[in-house]
Structures are given as C-alpha cells and as structure tokens.
Scaffold this active site. Structure first.
Site, PDB file in Angstrom:
ATOM      1  N   ARG A  93       0.631  -1.088  -0.019  1.00  0.00           N
ATOM      2  CA  ARG A  93       0.146  -0.232   0.010  1.00  0.00           C
ATOM      3  C   ARG A  93       0.971   1.172  -0.055  1.00  0.00           C
ATOM      4  O   ARG A  93       2.119   1.120   0.094  1.00  0.00           O
ATOM      5  CB  ARG A  93      -1.083  -0.093   1.152  1.00  0.00           C
ATOM      6  CG  ARG A  93      -0.053  -0.089   2.572  1.00  0.00           C
ATOM      7  CD  ARG A  93      -0.923  -0.077   3.596  1.00  0.00           C
ATOM      8  NE  ARG A  93      -2.181  -0.848   4.123  1.00  0.00           N
ATOM      9  CZ  ARG A  93      -1.994  -1.931   4.197  1.00  0.00           C
ATOM     10  NH1 ARG A  93      -0.867  -2.613   4.766  1.00  0.00           N
ATOM     11  NH2 ARG A  93      -3.153  -2.864   4.840  1.00  0.00           N
ATOM     12  N   TYR A 110       9.026   8.564  16.440  1.00  0.00           N
ATOM     13  CA  TYR A 110       9.201   8.481  15.039  1.00  0.00           C
ATOM     14  C   TYR A 110      10.170   9.480  14.474  1.00  0.00           C
ATOM     15  O   TYR A 110      10.981   8.950  13.461  1.00  0.00           O
ATOM     16  CB  TYR A 110       7.804   8.883  14.356  1.00  0.00           C
ATOM     17  CG  TYR A 110       7.845   8.908  12.901  1.00  0.00           C
ATOM     18  CD1 TYR A 110       7.468   7.689  12.011  1.00  0.00           C
ATOM     19  CD2 TYR A 110       7.972  10.187  12.248  1.00  0.00           C
ATOM     20  CE1 TYR A 110       7.396   7.769  10.690  1.00  0.00           C
ATOM     21  CE2 TYR A 110       7.582  10.250  10.728  1.00  0.00           C
ATOM     22  CZ  TYR A 110       7.628   8.853  10.077  1.00  0.00           C
ATOM     23  OH  TYR A 110       7.572   8.996   8.730  1.00  0.00           O
ATOM     24  N   VAL A 123       9.465  -7.384   8.450  1.00  0.00           N
ATOM     25  CA  VAL A 123      10.620  -6.895   8.390  1.00  0.00           C
ATOM     26  C   VAL A 123      11.409  -6.899   9.721  1.00  0.00           C
ATOM     27  O   VAL A 123      12.785  -6.766   9.950  1.00  0.00           O
ATOM     28  CB  VAL A 123      10.867  -5.251   7.880  1.00  0.00           C
ATOM     29  CG1 VAL A 123      10.445  -5.164   6.589  1.00  0.00           C
ATOM     30  CG2 VAL A 123       9.809  -4.422   8.617  1.00  0.00           C
TER      31      VAL A 123
END
Length: 298
Positions: free
Chosen positions: A18, A154, A63
C-alpha cells in the site's frame, strides 16, 4: 554521470502492499524493472502485485524478523536474479505525546523504522558490493531533519535512517553502489490519516514520491526531498538562530499538525494496524520480558 536504466533491473521493495511502497512498485514496473514487493499482509500484497502486473512477485514479509527478511531477499534473487535496487520503505507512525507512549509502541517503531532498515541496508551492501553495482533507497522523512511534537520516537527513528544513509554512502564511495535517502513531507496515505496541512508545504501523493525515487535511482542522487521546497525551508531554518527558526516552524503550523491528529477519529484504524505490525519483534519482547529473573522476596 551517466543516467542508469531501470529496464530489466531487479527491484525489491518492503512495505509494498500500500501507499508509497505500492506506488514505487508501479513506477518501477513502468520503467521496465522486474519488481518484487514484500508486506506483512500476505493477501493485500498479492492483490497489489496483481494490480501492477502479472509478473510482479509478492511475498509475505515481517521486516522485524531479520532471518525472514534475509530469506525474503534470497527468494527474490532466486526468482528474479541479483537485486539491483532495494527500497527500505516499511514504516509506521503512531501519534501521541511521548509521555503517553507505551514501551511497546516505542520498541515497535525502533524495530520497523530503524532496525529493519539497518538490516536491509547491510544485506543489500553484502550482495551489491561484490558486483560493484547496486542502489539502496531508504525512505526516511522530513521528520528525519527536524523534531515534531506528537511523533517524538518517529522523529528519532527517521533521524537514525538519515544518519545511517549518510554514513553508508561514505562507506560505499567508489564501489559502484549508490544510496538515496528519501525525505517526504506529508504524503496522503493511511499513515497520515487525520494529519492536517502545514502552511507553505504542499501535501503530496505517493505517486509523486515514487516518481522522485525513480529519478533519484536513475541519477544516483542522495538527498531526495518531496516536495523540493522542504529542502530550502530546512536549510533556512538551520541557518537561523534557534528562536527564529522555531518561530518559522510555529508560523507554518508544523508544531501542531501531529498533536491535533492524535485526537482524530480518522486515525483509529491506522493506529490499530500499526500496533500489530511487528509480530516478530513483539514476540521477542514478550520472550525477553518472560526470561528476566525476578528477585525473591523473603
């Protein structure tokens, strides 16, 4: 420098089901590349691959499972040949104040956004350097050049990706292996659900990021800002005294967009998916927590 041709090249993309990953896959396929995409959602990655082209390889990939990540790359090479371009794209962005963030959420971001990129980059170097050719594309963020309230962890992971990419670029100088660090601003994907606009910084589509990635690989370019205006804005802010630079950030509303998104109902579905996006890392964390010896109380 001669521009690289992508026709016939093998391109592997993480987080390819996506958003930016899917857009990069489609753009690379249009260039004639042989494309493989990996994603945690096996059904969706297969659907995405089929929509791009019948010859696009789709594989399940977590991952945060480094052994599985290596196996993914091995399988891509078994099916398509040596990997010419690896795009480390998989990432998550939970939104909220750092004081409210759980240790699990912190660990999940580090595992997906940074540790997996380090592992993927290392694996790519080991495969590409012996051939004196290849290209590593690490998807960072403009948050890798600044700090934004509401996404502190983040920002930390994306600063790490920028630093990693810069260091590895130096290590690979003269080897024929290139590195690109892609730093988009606000991209309209599920990851930015509920996030508003910052003044003077244009919101971009995944397709615009994908086109920038293609151009960067063809030209061997390292710094890739999308849109380009954020590069100039970042340079100006860095040259100014901190107080004035922070005033500019406040003036364009960049200090509020993430905090305001935290309370948006639009983010609920994304936050739920992000919380389940690192099964291998979560399992390891539970195992480690369970193996910590406890002190007996007499």
């Amino acid at each position: 420098m001669a521009r690289k041709q992508l026709a016939g090249k093998v391109v592997a993309i993480t987080g390819g089901a996506r958003g930016i990953g899917a857009a990069i896959a489609a753009a690379m396929r249009r260039e004639g590349a042989k494309v493989a995409i990996g994603d945690l959602d096996a059904d969706l990655v297969a659907e995405t691959a089929a929509g791009i082209g019948p010859d696009v390889v789709a594989l399940r990939l977590d991952v945060t499972d480094h052994t599985g990540f290596t196996a993914f790359l091995d399988e891509v090479e078994r099916r398509l040949g040596p990997i010419d371009v690896l795009v480390n794209n998989a990432g998550i962005m939970p939104v909220g104040l750092l004081e409210d963030e759980s240790p699990e959420t912190t660990a999940r971001q580090l595992a997906i956004n940074l540790h997996a990129v380090i592992h993927g980059t290392r694996e790519a170097v080991r495969r590409m350097r012996p051939r004196d050719a290849g290209h590593i594309v690490n998807i960072a963020s403009t948050a890798g050049k600044a700090g934004l309230p509401g996404v502190a962890t983040y920002c930390a992971t994306k600063h790490g990706v920028v630093g990693l990419s810069e260091a590895v670029r130096y290590e690979l100088r003269g080897t024929g292996v290139d590195v690109s660090c892609v730093m988009p601003a606000i991209v309209r994907t599920e990851l930015t659900s509920g996030v508003g606009d910052a003044r003077f910084v244009k919101t971009v589509t995944p397709e615009l990021v994908a086109d920038a990635v293609v151009r960067a690989v063809r030209a061997g370019k390292f710094d890739v800002f999308v849109p380009r205006v954020v590069d100039g804005l970042n340079r100006v802010v860095r040259l100014l005294p901190r107080g004035l630079g922070e005033w500019i950030v406040r003036s364009i509303g960049a200090d509020r967009i993430m905090i305001e998104a935290a309370d948006s109902a639009d983010r609920a579905a994304y936050e739920s998916r992000a919380a389940a996006s690192a099964p291998a890392a979560d399992a390891e964390a539970r195992h480690t927590a369970g193996s910590v010896p406890t002190k007996e109380v007499p």
